[in-house]
Design a protein around this motif. Structure first.
Motif, PDB file in Angstrom:
ATOM      1  N   GLY A 107       2.415 -17.048   6.904  1.00 10.22           N
ATOM      2  CA  GLY A 107       3.036 -16.118   8.200  1.00 10.22           C
ATOM      3  C   GLY A 107       2.081 -14.948   8.171  1.00 10.22           C
ATOM      4  O   GLY A 107       0.551 -14.979   7.216  1.00 10.22           O
ATOM      5  N   SER A 108       3.316 -13.902   8.391  1.00 13.61           N
ATOM      6  CA  SER A 108       3.021 -13.316   8.614  1.00 13.61           C
ATOM      7  C   SER A 108       4.105 -11.915   8.364  1.00 13.61           C
ATOM      8  O   SER A 108       5.122 -12.069   8.434  1.00 13.61           O
ATOM      9  CB  SER A 108       2.617 -12.627  10.084  1.00 13.61           C
ATOM     10  OG  SER A 108       2.930 -12.711  10.725  1.00 13.61           O
ATOM     11  N   TYR A 109       3.465 -10.290   7.894  1.00 11.58           N
ATOM     12  CA  TYR A 109       4.538  -9.328   8.089  1.00 11.58           C
ATOM     13  C   TYR A 109       3.952  -7.760   8.815  1.00 11.58           C
ATOM     14  O   TYR A 109       2.814  -7.599   7.937  1.00 11.58           O
ATOM     15  CB  TYR A 109       4.797  -9.309   6.403  1.00 11.58           C
ATOM     16  CG  TYR A 109       5.775  -8.348   6.025  1.00 11.58           C
ATOM     17  CD1 TYR A 109       7.031  -7.823   6.300  1.00 11.58           C
ATOM     18  CD2 TYR A 109       5.255  -6.655   5.284  1.00 11.58           C
ATOM     19  CE1 TYR A 109       7.816  -7.657   5.455  1.00 11.58           C
ATOM     20  CE2 TYR A 109       6.039  -6.099   4.849  1.00 11.58           C
ATOM     21  CZ  TYR A 109       7.004  -6.309   5.197  1.00 11.58           C
ATOM     22  OH  TYR A 109       8.437  -5.014   4.885  1.00 11.58           O
ATOM     23  N   LYS A 110       4.911  -7.656   9.332  1.00  8.10           N
ATOM     24  CA  LYS A 110       4.459  -6.570  10.360  1.00  8.10           C
ATOM     25  C   LYS A 110       2.708  -6.566  10.594  1.00  8.10           C
ATOM     26  O   LYS A 110       2.628  -5.468  10.949  1.00  8.10           O
ATOM     27  CB  LYS A 110       4.199  -5.212   9.352  1.00  8.10           C
ATOM     28  CG  LYS A 110       6.092  -4.910   8.600  1.00  8.10           C
ATOM     29  CD  LYS A 110       6.661  -3.548   7.899  1.00  8.10           C
ATOM     30  CE  LYS A 110       7.896  -3.167   8.057  1.00  8.10           C
ATOM     31  NZ  LYS A 110       7.712  -2.399   7.123  1.00  8.10           N
ATOM     32  N   GLY A 111       2.580  -7.606  11.151  1.00  6.79           N
ATOM     33  CA  GLY A 111       0.962  -7.900  12.074  1.00  6.79           C
ATOM     34  C   GLY A 111       0.590  -8.313  10.809  1.00  6.79           C
ATOM     35  O   GLY A 111      -0.904  -8.544  10.657  1.00  6.79           O
ATOM     36  N   ALA A 112       0.378  -8.216   9.480  1.00  8.92           N
ATOM     37  CA  ALA A 112      -0.289  -8.416   8.051  1.00  8.92           C
ATOM     38  C   ALA A 112       0.178  -9.548   7.859  1.00  8.92           C
ATOM     39  O   ALA A 112       1.102 -10.307   7.539  1.00  8.92           O
ATOM     40  CB  ALA A 112      -0.127  -7.700   7.258  1.00  8.92           C
ATOM     41  N   ALA A 113      -1.427 -10.440   7.542  1.00 12.64           N
ATOM     42  CA  ALA A 113      -1.102 -11.917   7.256  1.00 12.64           C
ATOM     43  C   ALA A 113      -0.263 -12.208   5.663  1.00 12.64           C
ATOM     44  O   ALA A 113      -1.107 -11.441   5.148  1.00 12.64           O
ATOM     45  CB  ALA A 113      -2.625 -12.419   7.528  1.00 12.64           C
TER      46      ALA A 113
ATOM     47  N   GLN B 198       7.896 -16.881 -10.551  1.00 16.04           N
ATOM     48  CA  GLN B 198       7.012 -15.994 -10.981  1.00 16.04           C
ATOM     49  C   GLN B 198       6.120 -16.600  -9.219  1.00 16.04           C
ATOM     50  O   GLN B 198       6.595 -17.433  -8.132  1.00 16.04           O
ATOM     51  CB  GLN B 198       6.222 -17.847 -11.469  1.00 16.04           C
ATOM     52  CG  GLN B 198       4.117 -17.209 -11.380  1.00 16.04           C
ATOM     53  CD  GLN B 198       3.470 -17.904 -10.425  1.00 16.04           C
ATOM     54  OE1 GLN B 198       4.428 -19.297  -9.370  1.00 16.04           O
ATOM     55  NE2 GLN B 198       2.278 -17.636 -10.088  1.00 16.04           N
ATOM     56  N   ALA B 199       4.912 -15.422  -8.318  1.00 14.77           N
ATOM     57  CA  ALA B 199       4.686 -15.300  -7.738  1.00 14.77           C
ATOM     58  C   ALA B 199       3.451 -15.178  -7.518  1.00 14.77           C
ATOM     59  O   ALA B 199       2.885 -13.948  -8.569  1.00 14.77           O
ATOM     60  CB  ALA B 199       5.612 -14.310  -6.308  1.00 14.77           C
ATOM     61  N   ASP B 200       2.339 -15.502  -6.452  1.00 16.44           N
ATOM     62  CA  ASP B 200       1.674 -14.997  -6.443  1.00 16.44           C
ATOM     63  C   ASP B 200       1.222 -14.553  -5.006  1.00 16.44           C
ATOM     64  O   ASP B 200       0.589 -15.808  -4.514  1.00 16.44           O
ATOM     65  CB  ASP B 200       0.288 -15.989  -7.519  1.00 16.44           C
ATOM     66  CG  ASP B 200      -1.620 -15.208  -7.110  1.00 16.44           C
ATOM     67  OD1 ASP B 200      -1.942 -14.396  -6.051  1.00 16.44           O
ATOM     68  OD2 ASP B 200      -1.271 -15.411  -8.198  1.00 16.44           O
ATOM     69  N   VAL B 201       0.731 -13.254  -4.835  1.00 15.00           N
ATOM     70  CA  VAL B 201       1.461 -12.966  -2.939  1.00 15.00           C
ATOM     71  C   VAL B 201      -0.179 -12.401  -2.297  1.00 15.00           C
ATOM     72  O   VAL B 201      -0.178 -11.410  -3.038  1.00 15.00           O
ATOM     73  CB  VAL B 201       2.524 -13.003  -2.351  1.00 15.00           C
ATOM     74  CG1 VAL B 201       2.398 -12.918  -0.992  1.00 15.00           C
ATOM     75  CG2 VAL B 201       3.589 -13.893  -3.339  1.00 15.00           C
ATOM     76  N   ARG B 202      -0.631 -12.889  -1.576  1.00 17.81           N
ATOM     77  CA  ARG B 202      -1.682 -11.571  -0.985  1.00 17.81           C
ATOM     78  C   ARG B 202      -0.844 -10.942   0.178  1.00 17.81           C
ATOM     79  O   ARG B 202      -0.604 -11.931   1.394  1.00 17.81           O
ATOM     80  CB  ARG B 202      -3.012 -12.297  -0.465  1.00 17.81           C
ATOM     81  CG  ARG B 202      -3.636 -12.550  -1.711  1.00 17.81           C
ATOM     82  CD  ARG B 202      -4.852 -13.364  -1.019  1.00 17.81           C
ATOM     83  NE  ARG B 202      -6.052 -13.251  -2.708  1.00 17.81           N
ATOM     84  CZ  ARG B 202      -6.592 -12.298  -3.306  1.00 17.81           C
ATOM     85  NH1 ARG B 202      -6.442 -11.057  -3.082  1.00 17.81           N
ATOM     86  NH2 ARG B 202      -7.657 -12.751  -4.784  1.00 17.81           N
ATOM     87  N   ILE B 203      -0.724 -10.198   0.644  1.00 12.67           N
ATOM     88  CA  ILE B 203      -0.121  -9.384   2.090  1.00 12.67           C
ATOM     89  C   ILE B 203      -1.477  -8.794   2.613  1.00 12.67           C
ATOM     90  O   ILE B 203      -2.000  -7.970   2.343  1.00 12.67           O
ATOM     91  CB  ILE B 203       1.047  -8.486   2.161  1.00 12.67           C
ATOM     92  CG1 ILE B 203       2.688  -9.920   1.337  1.00 12.67           C
ATOM     93  CG2 ILE B 203       1.596  -7.963   3.303  1.00 12.67           C
ATOM     94  CD1 ILE B 203       3.257  -8.794   1.011  1.00 12.67           C
ATOM     95  N   GLY B 204      -1.918  -8.690   3.558  1.00  9.71           N
ATOM     96  CA  GLY B 204      -3.318  -8.170   3.669  1.00  9.71           C
ATOM     97  C   GLY B 204      -4.114  -8.279   3.019  1.00  9.71           C
ATOM     98  O   GLY B 204      -4.244  -8.980   2.367  1.00  9.71           O
ATOM     99  N   ASP B 205      -4.470  -6.551   2.494  1.00  8.76           N
ATOM    100  CA  ASP B 205      -5.553  -6.666   1.682  1.00  8.76           C
ATOM    101  C   ASP B 205      -5.032  -6.017  -0.042  1.00  8.76           C
ATOM    102  O   ASP B 205      -5.190  -5.936  -0.734  1.00  8.76           O
ATOM    103  CB  ASP B 205      -6.136  -5.616   1.362  1.00  8.76           C
ATOM    104  CG  ASP B 205      -5.510  -4.186   2.440  1.00  8.76           C
ATOM    105  OD1 ASP B 205      -4.988  -4.306   1.590  1.00  8.76           O
ATOM    106  OD2 ASP B 205      -6.548  -3.326   2.941  1.00  8.76           O
ATOM    107  N   THR B 206      -3.474  -6.085   0.341  1.00  2.00           N
ATOM    108  CA  THR B 206      -2.554  -6.250  -1.276  1.00  2.00           C
ATOM    109  C   THR B 206      -1.822  -7.765  -2.478  1.00  2.00           C
ATOM    110  O   THR B 206      -1.661  -8.585  -0.729  1.00  2.00           O
ATOM    111  CB  THR B 206      -1.455  -5.436  -0.465  1.00  2.00           C
ATOM    112  OG1 THR B 206      -1.690  -4.224  -0.065  1.00  2.00           O
ATOM    113  CG2 THR B 206      -0.789  -5.446  -2.145  1.00  2.00           C
ATOM    114  N   HIS B 207      -2.821  -8.100  -3.159  1.00  2.00           N
ATOM    115  CA  HIS B 207      -2.499  -8.539  -3.651  1.00  2.00           C
ATOM    116  C   HIS B 207      -1.098  -8.177  -4.374  1.00  2.00           C
ATOM    117  O   HIS B 207      -1.433  -7.139  -5.639  1.00  2.00           O
ATOM    118  CB  HIS B 207      -3.179  -8.777  -4.478  1.00  2.00           C
ATOM    119  CG  HIS B 207      -2.878 -10.134  -5.210  1.00  2.00           C
ATOM    120  ND1 HIS B 207      -3.280  -9.797  -7.169  1.00  2.00           N
ATOM    121  CD2 HIS B 207      -3.400 -11.264  -5.371  1.00  2.00           C
ATOM    122  CE1 HIS B 207      -3.087 -10.904  -7.798  1.00  2.00           C
ATOM    123  NE2 HIS B 207      -3.058 -12.303  -6.954  1.00  2.00           N
ATOM    124  N   LEU B 208      -0.346  -9.133  -4.737  1.00  2.00           N
ATOM    125  CA  LEU B 208       0.587  -9.043  -5.705  1.00  2.00           C
ATOM    126  C   LEU B 208       0.646 -10.065  -6.423  1.00  2.00           C
ATOM    127  O   LEU B 208       1.697 -11.293  -5.867  1.00  2.00           O
ATOM    128  CB  LEU B 208       2.371  -8.528  -4.890  1.00  2.00           C
ATOM    129  CG  LEU B 208       3.898  -8.100  -5.937  1.00  2.00           C
ATOM    130  CD1 LEU B 208       4.269  -7.075  -5.092  1.00  2.00           C
ATOM    131  CD2 LEU B 208       4.647  -9.466  -5.402  1.00  2.00           C
TER     132      LEU B 208
END
Length: 787
Positions: free
Chosen positions: A277-283, A306-316
């Protein structure tokens, strides 16, 4: 005994014998009635069309929760023998309820008509616990559940139900032992948080230990880090993390020495999820794992995440546990972060961090969660920011009116270029990589990228940073730094900001008030014991120079970028060079004494003693005017006048050499420094050279030997009044309040050659003549160094 008495006793005995028979008959009748009732109930349940009850059930549930509820498919009740029971309990059948195509409605303002839908729900109820007012459901089986979660900007949400009051506490309790489903989905639309997301949930097909998931995530996170900081940086980060982990393990072992270690409970994952989806316009795109749903009920057993998530150009990425999930009591996670710039975390976390090069970190996140007082600590983490390492701990405390970020960070090897993005001084390629669209004009050296003061009020901060060793270009004399960053209600302070420079220290105090527009800045700087030789490490002519530079500056300004602050600067800048030596070749070259330059280049080895040197500039609305800018040596006095304009980054300085000895073949003409910071021009005054050339030609027509007269420099033995100059330079610089103009100040009243071109009062020459001194005494030099 009479016959009558005998008959009466016999009757009593018969009555006593008939009581058990009567009780037995009653019990038998009761059992028969119960059996018949059970049989009738079972028969009724098996033969009755429960679909006739659906309207009544729908209506009762709708009234209870305040939302439309409907069973649109078949409603059935069956009986089956319980699994896992033994003895007589195994003969008590359990009812099994099954309902198909269930819908739960949304409020009328929601986008989706349904809050939840189910293809089918089935569950059993244990019969015997009902006697004790306890409903025990061994398992609920859900087929393709789907939930739509929605919240509007005004705060209305569809997960808050207006449940009808029962008028008192219920005497019934519910025990749910298991929840099973094959697939499920959750749609999230949160206008307040600007989240639009589709989440899919499914069983993993088997329990997966936490340790196995941790190993997989380590490998995946290392690959993600390599994308940001390169393979070499990711490898260095892994090595840093390994060392930190070993140290942490050793510390834990030392603390627990002598006490038997309890084996931790085996934690496993049962469910998997994916999100897009998207968060504040970031994929957003990610996946992860969870423990079983029923594990959420345990307050004393950690729930695995456990989570492996990409938000825009950030990887968490994270692997760990949540304690007491129902009340969100605590978190204990291994956390990896990587991204194009630390500043991008603001949109995700609300934490204000500076612009940086690409980064990657690895550490432990511990959270203590309490209403209104959440505390998260990213402890003992290691990281890479650009080509620099970073280590330390940061604590985030949720509080009012603003949260607080505290901690201490250390970089053992700091790339100086990695500091440039903090003030927008990095190159265009670096800006593009971190997503900054501000273009630095090609002809400007001072950064024009604006400070993001709108974020400064989002959080307070109290963080100390130490760069133990700075890696930089060879001609930069910086060795290390330490600073204390404090942000309070939109006011950012770096106090102190200390650099190790050229064997000495450059200590600054910077205060930027971003609580209102325009930003107001106050700056004070103190330079102590900067070695001349180390200030110019790549200049061969300076390698034999001795002496130290000491100075102070006080400035104030307004503006929302480094360039804007410089363009409005007001205040004073002062510096002196105490006793030392400098290359004779450099001094002869400054005077353009041709013959001496050639001689020194071929045979010269002697250095020239520096009596004193001083610079005193006054800044007025971004223009630096020299009150004194002069150098006095055994061989010459050099005076510099003019101004530096920070508004357009231009320079217009005149350099006037005065020899102290007889010089042949001297061009001794003024030099100039003009142009801009990006494109400076240094040369000889053409008009002065033209006059000398004209005189040489004219005299040459009369007498060939007379043509040399313009190239002969007579001695000028008027030195700088160093003691007098030092006394005036020791006055501390000051600056007006930000936005106010510096009050005009007259040139320093000094005598000698410096006054000739510097505009100083000529009457002060009498004082110099009376003093008879020019060089600083050791005591005077020491006094200034220690001030």
């Amino acid at each position: 005994m009479s016959q009558e008495q005998k008959e009466e006793g016999s009757a009593r005995a018969e009555a006593r014998r008939s009581v058990p028979r009567t009780i037995g008959k009653v019990a038998a009748w009761l059992l028969a009635v119960v059996a018949v009732a059970i049989a009738a109930t079972v028969a009724f349940a098996l033969t009755f069309d429960w679909n006739r009850a659906r309207p009544w059930i729908d209506d009762k549930v709708t009234q209870a929760i305040g939302r439309p509820f409907a069973i649109n498919g078949d409603l059935k009740i069956g009986w089956q023998r319980p699994q896992g029971e033994t003895g007589w309990r195994s003969w008590v059948p359990w009812p099994r309820f099954t309902a198909q195509n269930i819908t739960l409605g949304n409020p009328d303002w929601a986008k989706s008509p349904h809050f939840a839908t189910l293809d089918e729900i089935g569950f059993e109820v244990e019969v015997l616990p009902l006697i004790a007012h306890t409903i025990v459901i061994p398992s609920i089986d859900l087929v393709n559940p789907s939930i739509d979660v929605e919240r509007l900007v005004d705060g209305r949400d569809n997960w808050t139900f207006k449940v009808a009051s029962s008028g008192g506490p219920s005497t019934w309790t519910l025990q749910l032992r298991n929840l099973a489903f094959a697939k499920g989905g959750v749609a999230v639309s949160d206008a307040q948080s600007q989240v639009e997301m589709q989440i899919g949930i499914d069983t993993l097909g088997g329990a997966i230990p936490l340790g196995d998931v941790l190993k997989q995530q380590e490998e995946s996170s290392r690959a993600a880090s390599a994308q940001m900081v390169g393979k070499r940086g990711a490898s260095q980060l892994a090595a840093q993390a390994s060392v930190a982990s070993a140290a942490s393990a050793a510390s834990a072992a030392s603390a627990a020495s002598g006490a038997p270690a309890a084996a931790p409970p085996a934690l496993t994952y049962a469910l998997g999820w994916t999100a897009k989806g998207s968060y504040k316009g970031a994929a957003i795109q990610g996946s992860g794992k969870l423990g079983s749903v029923l594990a959420l009920q345990g307050s004393d057993r950690p729930f695995p995440l456990q989570a492996d998530v990409r938000i825009g150009d950030t990887h968490l990425a994270l692997v760990g546990t949540l304690t007491d999930p129902a009340h969100l009591a605590a978190l204990d996670l291994r956390l990896w972060l990587a991204g194009a710039s630390l500043s991008h975390l603001y949109a995700i976390t609300g934490i204000t961090l500076p612009q940086t090069p690409p980064y990657a970190t690895d550490g432990r996140l511990v959270g203590r969660l309490k209403p209104g007082a959440n505390v998260f600590t990213y402890e003992n983490f290691t990281g890479r920011v650009g080509g620099s390492d970073i280590n330390g701990s940061l604590t985030f405390t949720g509080r009012e009116p603003r949260p607080l970020l505290q901690g201490e960070l250390v970089s053992n090897v700091l790339q100086f270029s990695d500091l440039a993005p903090i003030i927008g001084a990095d190159n265009s390629a670096s800006k593009a990589k971190r997503g900054d669209t501000t273009k630095q004009p090609a002809n400007r050296a001072l950064p024009v990228e604006p400070f993001e003061t709108g974020r400064w009020k989002a959080i307070d901060a109290d963080v100390k940073f130490t760069g133990k060793r700075i890696v930089k270009d060879q001609d930069l004399p910086i060795t290390d730094l330490d600073t204390h960053v404090v942000m309070n209600d939109g006011v950012l302070s770096l106090d102190p900001l200390n650099f190790g420079v050229a064997g000495g220290t450059l200590s600054s105090s910077i205060h930027l008030d971003g609580s209102a527009a325009p930003l107001k800045g106050r700056f004070s700087t103190s330079a102590r014991h900067l070695k001349l030789k180390q200030l110019f490490p790549t200049q061969k002519t300076m390698q034999s120079a001795l002496g130290e530079v000491n100075g102070d500056a006080a400035l104030s300004a307004t503006g929302n970028s480094p360039a804007a602050l410089a363009a409005s600067a007001n205040g004073e800048v002062k510096a002196v060079v105490t006793q030392g030596t400098i290359s004779r070749f450099l001094m002869e070259a400054a005077g353009l004494n041709v013959a001496n330059v050639v001689y020194e280049k071929m045979f010269g080895t002697e250095d020239v003693k520096i009596n004193c040197a001083a610079a005193d500039f006054v800044a007025t609305n971004g223009v630096l005017d020299s009150r004194v800018f002069a150098l006095d040596t055994e061989d010459a006095v050099i005076n510099i006048d003019g101004h530096v304009d920070l508004r357009d980054e231009s320079m217009d300085l005149g350099i006037h050499p005065h020899t102290k000895g007889f010089r042949v073949f001297s061009l001794r003409s003024p030099l100039y420094v003009k142009g801009t910071f990006k494109d400076p021009h240094v040369g000889v005054s053409a008009s002065a050279l033209a006059l000398r050339a004209g005189a040489m030609v004219g005299l040459g027509l009369i007498n060939p030997f007379a043509a040399l007269i313009p190239l002969i420099a007579p001695s000028n033995n008027e030195p700088l009044p160093c003691s007098e100059l030092l006394g005036q330079m020791k006055t501390a610089p000051n600056a007006p309040p930000p936005g106010k103009t510096q009050a005009p100040k007259p040139p320093l009243a000094i005598s000698g050659a410096a006054a000739t071109h510097g505009g100083a009062a000529s009457g002060a020459r009498k004082a110099q003549a009376a003093s008879g001194r020019n060089a600083l005494s050791p005591a005077e030099a020491s006094e200034y160094k220690g001030s």
